[in-house]
Write a protein that holds these residues in place. Sequence first.
Motif, mmCIF file in Angstrom:
data_model
loop_
_atom_site.group_PDB
_atom_site.id
_atom_site.type_symbol
_atom_site.label_atom_id
_atom_site.label_comp_id
_atom_site.label_asym_id
_atom_site.label_seq_id
_atom_site.Cartn_x
_atom_site.Cartn_y
_atom_site.Cartn_z
ATOM 1 N N MET A 86 0.857 -1.165 0.000
ATOM 2 C CA MET A 86 0.000 0.000 0.000
ATOM 3 C C MET A 86 0.890 1.210 0.000
ATOM 4 O O MET A 86 1.891 1.309 0.669
ATOM 5 C CB MET A 86 -0.895 -0.027 1.236
ATOM 6 C CG MET A 86 -1.865 1.124 1.279
ATOM 7 S SD MET A 86 -2.757 1.219 2.847
ATOM 8 C CE MET A 86 -1.493 1.966 3.859
ATOM 9 N N LYS A 87 0.484 2.103 -0.968
ATOM 10 C CA LYS A 87 1.213 3.367 -1.042
ATOM 11 C C LYS A 87 0.344 4.525 -0.551
ATOM 12 O O LYS A 87 -0.858 4.502 -0.740
ATOM 13 C CB LYS A 87 1.644 3.658 -2.459
ATOM 14 C CG LYS A 87 2.533 2.594 -3.052
ATOM 15 C CD LYS A 87 3.880 2.664 -2.488
ATOM 16 C CE LYS A 87 4.795 1.602 -3.044
ATOM 17 N NZ LYS A 87 6.089 1.644 -2.462
ATOM 18 N N HIS A 88 1.145 5.395 -0.414
ATOM 19 C CA HIS A 88 0.481 6.514 0.092
ATOM 20 C C HIS A 88 0.646 7.680 -0.822
ATOM 21 O O HIS A 88 1.688 7.878 -1.389
ATOM 22 C CB HIS A 88 1.072 6.847 1.431
ATOM 23 C CG HIS A 88 1.121 5.634 2.313
ATOM 24 N ND1 HIS A 88 0.079 5.232 3.058
ATOM 25 C CD2 HIS A 88 2.085 4.776 2.570
ATOM 26 C CE1 HIS A 88 0.450 4.184 3.745
ATOM 27 N NE2 HIS A 88 1.637 3.875 3.463
ATOM 28 N N THR A 89 -0.591 8.763 -0.826
ATOM 29 C CA THR A 89 -0.487 9.910 -1.680
ATOM 30 C C THR A 89 -0.468 11.199 -0.917
ATOM 31 O O THR A 89 -0.366 12.246 -1.528
ATOM 32 C CB THR A 89 -1.634 9.938 -2.660
ATOM 33 O OG1 THR A 89 -2.871 9.989 -1.972
ATOM 34 C CG2 THR A 89 -1.603 8.743 -3.563
ATOM 35 N N GLY A 90 -0.627 11.219 0.782
ATOM 36 C CA GLY A 90 -0.516 12.394 1.604
ATOM 37 C C GLY A 90 -0.380 12.004 3.037
ATOM 38 O O GLY A 90 -0.734 10.951 3.474
ATOM 39 N N TRP A 91 0.278 12.833 3.965
ATOM 40 C CA TRP A 91 0.577 12.415 5.305
ATOM 41 C C TRP A 91 -0.272 13.144 6.334
ATOM 42 O O TRP A 91 -0.317 12.747 7.503
ATOM 43 C CB TRP A 91 2.035 12.747 5.602
ATOM 44 C CG TRP A 91 2.905 11.991 4.704
ATOM 45 C CD1 TRP A 91 3.610 12.418 3.643
ATOM 46 C CD2 TRP A 91 3.103 10.593 4.758
ATOM 47 N NE1 TRP A 91 4.243 11.398 3.045
ATOM 48 C CE2 TRP A 91 3.958 10.262 3.700
ATOM 49 C CE3 TRP A 91 2.658 9.584 5.593
ATOM 50 C CZ2 TRP A 91 4.365 8.970 3.470
ATOM 51 C CZ3 TRP A 91 3.073 8.316 5.351
ATOM 52 C CH2 TRP A 91 3.922 8.024 4.292
ATOM 53 N N LEU A 92 -0.962 14.214 6.043
ATOM 54 C CA LEU A 92 -1.537 15.071 7.057
ATOM 55 C C LEU A 92 -3.003 14.713 7.277
ATOM 56 O O LEU A 92 -3.916 15.477 7.052
ATOM 57 C CB LEU A 92 -1.349 16.525 6.609
ATOM 58 C CG LEU A 92 0.086 16.797 6.174
ATOM 59 C CD1 LEU A 92 0.191 18.194 5.643
ATOM 60 C CD2 LEU A 92 1.011 16.599 7.327
ATOM 61 N N TRP A 93 -3.288 13.431 7.663
ATOM 62 C CA TRP A 93 -4.649 12.956 7.846
ATOM 63 C C TRP A 93 -4.979 12.982 9.361
ATOM 64 O O TRP A 93 -4.147 12.837 10.254
ATOM 65 C CB TRP A 93 -4.777 11.519 7.363
ATOM 66 C CG TRP A 93 -4.188 11.287 6.032
ATOM 67 C CD1 TRP A 93 -4.293 12.068 4.937
ATOM 68 C CD2 TRP A 93 -3.388 10.183 5.642
ATOM 69 N NE1 TRP A 93 -3.623 11.530 3.914
ATOM 70 C CE2 TRP A 93 -3.049 10.370 4.296
ATOM 71 C CE3 TRP A 93 -2.927 9.050 6.280
ATOM 72 C CZ2 TRP A 93 -2.281 9.480 3.586
ATOM 73 C CZ3 TRP A 93 -2.170 8.166 5.565
ATOM 74 C CH2 TRP A 93 -1.846 8.385 4.229
ATOM 75 N N MET A 94 -6.079 13.071 9.274
ATOM 76 C CA MET A 94 -6.463 12.760 10.589
ATOM 77 C C MET A 94 -6.101 11.242 10.917
ATOM 78 O O MET A 94 -5.920 10.544 10.005
ATOM 79 C CB MET A 94 -7.934 12.873 10.687
ATOM 80 C CG MET A 94 -8.387 13.998 9.949
ATOM 81 S SD MET A 94 -8.942 15.232 11.005
ATOM 82 C CE MET A 94 -9.273 16.461 10.047
ATOM 83 N N SER B 256 -0.795 8.529 10.480
ATOM 84 C CA SER B 256 -1.491 9.806 10.476
ATOM 85 C C SER B 256 -0.782 10.756 11.415
ATOM 86 O O SER B 256 0.091 10.369 12.203
ATOM 87 C CB SER B 256 -2.958 9.638 10.912
ATOM 88 O OG SER B 256 -3.039 9.515 12.319
ATOM 89 N N GLY B 257 -1.171 12.018 11.357
ATOM 90 C CA GLY B 257 -0.587 13.012 12.238
ATOM 91 C C GLY B 257 -0.949 12.814 13.691
ATOM 92 O O GLY B 257 -0.418 13.517 14.562
ATOM 93 N N ASN B 258 -1.831 11.869 13.991
ATOM 94 C CA ASN B 258 -2.194 11.582 15.378
ATOM 95 C C ASN B 258 -1.212 10.638 16.059
ATOM 96 O O ASN B 258 -1.364 10.364 17.250
ATOM 97 C CB ASN B 258 -3.598 10.983 15.434
ATOM 98 C CG ASN B 258 -4.651 11.955 14.949
ATOM 99 O OD1 ASN B 258 -4.605 13.134 15.278
ATOM 100 N ND2 ASN B 258 -5.598 11.473 14.162
ATOM 101 N N GLY C 115 -2.595 15.978 15.517
ATOM 102 C CA GLY C 115 -2.766 15.867 14.071
ATOM 103 C C GLY C 115 -2.872 17.198 13.371
ATOM 104 O O GLY C 115 -2.346 17.385 12.267
ATOM 105 N N GLU C 116 -3.554 18.174 13.985
ATOM 106 C CA GLU C 116 -3.752 19.456 13.309
ATOM 107 C C GLU C 116 -2.545 20.364 13.437
ATOM 108 O O GLU C 116 -2.135 21.005 12.473
ATOM 109 C CB GLU C 116 -4.999 20.144 13.861
ATOM 110 C CG GLU C 116 -5.332 21.424 13.109
ATOM 111 C CD GLU C 116 -6.729 21.916 13.372
ATOM 112 O OE1 GLU C 116 -7.069 22.999 12.879
ATOM 113 O OE2 GLU C 116 -7.489 21.209 14.060
ATOM 114 N N SER C 117 -1.953 20.445 14.635
ATOM 115 C CA SER C 117 -0.793 21.322 14.793
ATOM 116 C C SER C 117 0.399 20.827 13.987
ATOM 117 O O SER C 117 1.296 21.609 13.638
ATOM 118 C CB SER C 117 -0.416 21.454 16.268
ATOM 119 O OG SER C 117 -0.046 20.192 16.815
#
Length: 465
Positions: free
Chosen positions: A1-9, A359-361, A407-409
């Motif tokens: 599995m690849k990924h296309t972005g890191w800033l997820w919840m 995720s960013g969490n 995750g948000e900061s």
Amino acid sequence: MKHTGWLWMAFFVALCPLMAEPGPIEVGFETTPTGTVPTTWDVPSPVTEAGYLAAVTDVDKHTGEQALSLRHPSVPPQGNRSIGGVNSSLDATPFRGQRIVLRAWAKPDRGSQANLWLRIDGEDGKRTFFANLGDQLITRSEWVEYELVAPVVEQAGNIAFGLLLQGGGQVLLDDLRIEAVGAIDAGNEPARPLDEQALERLETWAHIVGLVRYFHPSDQVANADWHEVIMAGVETLEASAPTSLAARIAPLLAPLAPTATIRDDRFEGGDRPQATHPERGSRIVWRHLGVGLGPSQVYKSERIAYKDEDLDTPETMSLPSGLELDLPLTVWRVASGVTVPEVEGDTPRSSKPPYFVSSGNDRTTRLSVVIEAWALFRHFYPYFDVVDTDWDAALRAALKAAATDDGESFVDTLGRLVAALHDGHGGVGGPIRGTAMIPLGARWLGDELVVTSAGPGSRWTHRPG
């Protein structure tokens, strides 16, 4: 599995220990009349206008009697750059607070290329997560199972998924299944500060990641899941230990660059296989035109044959923490097509649970993403000679912030890292927040930035100038 972005919840689980995960949902095509589209699936009008056809067929299938076909009858495989798709959705409510896995079997025509995608939408309709197969497209002309994993947040309203056909030909889909595989926060490490010693060890790891990933041309490096490698390094190196730092890094490097040597004043590199110069084979090196991070018509990273011997001597590179790395920039590829020496064992992987979604969490993910982004810019950002920035200091600041972010900061932390490049082309994207442009025009006049215009409807109360 690849990924296309890191800033997820487990507090909820502790209160309800007997609460069961929702049962799997199986999506089959057995009850749909042949030649029609299942009522729960949609073919967007632009897709049909482009000549694509979707329908259930009994000509070929994985199991049962029927499968779903998506095809373009008048265009051969890869005959144009158009994309056709068919999609479906279901209520996310039963899966809230869970990670889900979508599994499906697919079979394309020889030469055709297809993709699966999975999206989670909030109750407000805004996307909270998206994934597809990345550069691991559906290309094998046989039945193969593919999977995607997604976190379903508590505010999720809809789970959408679909199949894409790139160009012409045909792709078949069958035995699609969605099921919960664990709590959404399982494996997330909570925030806590980095001490100075751990910070220095992770700085060293960031330097090693950039050098080995982009300049050592072994098969193991080229084929590694580098997000997993970096995560494993963060987990291993952040914790204090009585052994030397070089001795702890060596096992991480051995499955990737077996002929590289890492040493410090307490560890001299240990046993390693010698570089091989076979009678029949070719010396190879990395060639980077920019950096290849996926399909691109402009930027590319590839390993090529290299005849000269001038790069055969490993480069000795000084690292933070007083370490030195001897890194070969060439390896040999033998007649069978593999690089030597071959390595037994798997490349490093993190200790996260199965189907963990970065995720960013998660603190480990945040630290790893900072390292991955910093190393990429360190070697491929072309303007360090004209930009006044201390990139090593930017790494330290980003690692310290990421350790205590949520995750948000973390979006802001990545934004500050990119901003340190002083380049307006850089930015941070993701589903957490949108982007906007200030409706003002400005230019430098001497040492001052002066507003020269304001867009229609702007609330800017000062006159240009």
